[in-house]
Design an enzyme around this catalytic site. Structure first.
Site: not given
Ligand code: 5RP
Length: 231
Positions: A32, A89, A91, A102, A110
């Site tokens: 996600t 992905g 953070d 998250g 995930e």
């Molecule tokens: C969702 C996640 C995403 O993988 C994480 O927030 C990265 O998001 P992005 O690729 O939009 O920076 O853990 O719960």
């Protein structure tokens, strides 16, 4: 929470590069967020252009809808309990490939999906790569248990904040119907030890510390670096 990077070109590079890992016949966990969204869309293009045959297991409503719109056939963990690959992905990620996830409140599914996969690949741009994890750790919590969990997280040295929705009054409700606390622990010296203390708190559904990453596709200015787990 979705403020870690505005580098959409780099996200696209990392996301699309990882889509090349998928071979016909694979069952793939679809993460996600905005980086892995590029993976999902590239996989959809490969289905249309090359006749790639894959089955996806989405980790959220977002990835489910994007996969359907991209023409990817879906399955479930009940039908395919062991996945060939999961791509997602992050953070924040450190050099030992410990990860905080998250930011999109999808970390519970995930984690279940990535732990069901033989290989787990993270896609990220360089802004996510740090010496030591320090972002607040997302913790999915049963609404009924909020106050107990809050006290227990504080006793671990954390500062929990209930995540508020952006375009709805009140808190974020996850795809699983729960709440999310973002818990600031400052600089995290031992992510695995912290994870082991959060998990047993009654009412905690799942936290966003991941220690099961096999490989990182990291988009840098000069291309995508592939970093394998060495620990
Ligand atoms: C969702 C996640 C995403 O993988 C994480 O927030 C990265 O998001 P992005 O690729 O939009 O920076 O853990 O719960």
């Amino acid at each position: 929470m979705k403020d870690a990077s505005t580098n959409s070109n780099a996200k696209r590079m990392a996301g699309e590069a990882a889509a090349e890992l998928v071979k016909s016949g694979m069952v793939v966990g679809l993460g996600t967020g905005s980086t892995v969204a590029w993976t999902i869309q590239r996989l959809g293009a490969r289905v249309r252009e090359e006749g790639l045959e894959l089955l996806g297991v989405p980790t959220s409503f977002q990835s489910e809808h994007l996969a359907i719109a991209s023409g990817i056939k879906l399955t479930s963990l009940n039908q395919h309990p062991i996945l060939d690959l999961a791509i997602d992905g992050a953070d924040q990620v450190d050099a030992d490939l410990f990860v905080i996830k998250g930011g999109g409140a999808a970390h519970t599914r995930e984690k279940v999906v990535s732990c069901s996969a033989k290989r787990f690949v993270i896609v990220a741009d360089e802004s996510k790569f740090v010496q030591r994890l320090s972002r607040p750790v997302p913790v999915e919590v049963l609404a009924f248990a909020t106050r107990l969990v809050e006290r227990r997280l504080q006793s671990l040295g954390g500062s929990p904040v209930l995540r508020q929705a952006m375009r709805k009054d009140g808190p974020v409700i996850t795809d699983n119907g729960n709440l999310v606390m973002d818990v600031d622990f400052g600089s995290i010296q031992d992510p695995r030890a912290l994870a082991a203390k959060i998990s047993p708190i009654p009412g905690v559904v799942e936290h966003g510390i991941f220690d099961n990453v096999d490989e990182l596709y990291l988009a840098r200015a000069d291309g995508v670096e592939k970093i394998r787990r060495s620990r």
